[in-house]
Design an enzyme around this catalytic site. Structure first.
Site, PDB file in Angstrom:
ATOM      1  N   ASP A 187      33.716  50.390  39.611  1.00  0.00           N
ATOM      2  CA  ASP A 187      32.005  50.249  39.690  1.00  0.00           C
ATOM      3  C   ASP A 187      32.066  49.255  40.830  1.00  0.00           C
ATOM      4  OD1 ASP A 187      29.364  50.831  39.543  1.00  0.00           O
ATOM      5  OD2 ASP A 187      29.233  49.586  37.736  1.00  0.00           O
ATOM      6  N   LYS A 232      28.244  37.300  27.790  1.00  0.00           N
ATOM      7  CA  LYS A 232      27.766  38.636  27.920  1.00  0.00           C
ATOM      8  C   LYS A 232      27.607  39.334  26.682  1.00  0.00           C
ATOM      9  CE  LYS A 232      29.475  42.871  30.614  1.00  0.00           C
ATOM     10  NZ  LYS A 232      30.129  43.476  31.470  1.00  0.00           N
TER      11      LYS A 232
END
Length: 308
Positions: free
Chosen positions: A108, A11
């Site tokens: 989220d 990432k």
């Protein structure tokens, strides 16, 4: 691919931005405190590059969003598979809220943040905006962050994020699993573009089976579908206090998966014992387990005691 042949996922921030770097640091801090089979594992981080890199276990089958919405019409996701995925997500969120060493709000939850492994088991991912809280806290007050379509309306109005805000977002994911529809769609203009609003209106008008995915309607599981739909409706209550906790959602889904006739007026003795034993098992699982650390060239393994 690492030198030993292991495949990992990397990432990387899109830009050298202070806000993104803070989210990366937050993700390391959060994931160093938790270990759960349905939460993606962070293996290490690399700081010898222009921007920090996070190294994760590789999850090969994409996201739940792709699984539900990007497949061709001939592709069928069975009701049992959807129910199992829902239970796995709930198990991870219950762990974060109640069984991790420090309570954690994900902040989220959405189908694009649910990854699917080689056996299509759910892995909750993306903890960049997550918050760990002290045991005596009931909420965190922040600038409103989240994803349209999944955002708790109460949090949007007050700026106070609670464990019930994660419950609301999970409720939207549950409706995605029930209907096969996207959380926001221009095709629903008459009822509102929000899937949550469309679902609640349909439930109130007794039109549940008009909006349920036709693929699962063919499986003759209407009682189970109705049970899960009512659970989703409770998760989407506009009043956060009226929503169930993740623990309650986990227990109800577990009992429904193990025993038939979930819509009975009263639980039979077996159901009650199953609920109690499940709650006891969840309680006994509360421990602080160190996350596995993998070290390799140019990657700095992290430890929970490290500071930034």
């Amino acid at each position: 691919m690492l030198t030993d042949g292991k495949i990992v996922a990397i990432k990387k921030p899109k830009a050298i931005d202070e806000g993104e770097v803070k989210q990366f640091i937050n993700e390391v801090v959060i994931l160093s405190q938790i270990n759960h089979r349905n939460i993606v594992k962070l293996l290490g981080c690399c700081l010898e590059t222009k921007v920090p890199l996070l190294v994760y276990e590789f999850i090969p089958n994409g996201t739940l969003y792709q699984y539900l919405h990007d497949s061709n019409e001939e592709f069928h996701v069975s009701w049992d598979t959807r129910l199992r995925i829902a239970a796995e997500i709930v198990g991870a969120l219950f762990y974060l809220h109640s069984a991790a060493s420090i309570p954690i709000y994900h902040r989220d939850i959405k189908s694009t943040n649910i990854l699917l492994d080689e056996k299509y088991r759910a892995k909750v991912a993306d903890f960049g905006t997550s918050k760990s809280i002290s045991l005596d806290q009931t909420h965190v007050t922040t600038l409103v962050q989240g994803t349209i379509g999944y955002l708790d309306p109460e949090y949007f109005q007050s700026g106070q994020f609670t464990d019930k805000s994660d419950v609301y977002s999970f409720g939207v994911v549950l409706v995605e699993l029930l209907t096969g529809q996207k959380p926001i769609s221009s095709l629903r203009e008459q009822e509102g573009r929000s899937l949550a609003t469309y679902f609640i209106i349909s439930m109130e008008e007794n039109r549940l089976f008009d909006i349920v995915d036709v693929q699962i309607l063919k499986e003759d599981k209407k009682e189970e579908i109705a049970f899960v739909a009512n659970l989703a409706k409770r998760c989407l209550n506009l009043n956060g206090r009226s929503r169930p906790t993740m623990k309650e959602v986990a227990m109800e889904l577990e009992v429904m998966r193990k025993f038939p006739n979930p819509l009975g007026i009263q639980q039979n003795q077996e159901d009650q014992e199953a609920t109690e034993s499940y709650a006891a098992a969840c309680k006994s699982s509360k421990s602080n387990i160190d996350v596995d650390v993998t070290t390799f060239s140019d990657v700095q393994p992290f430890l929970p005691s490290e500071t930034w």
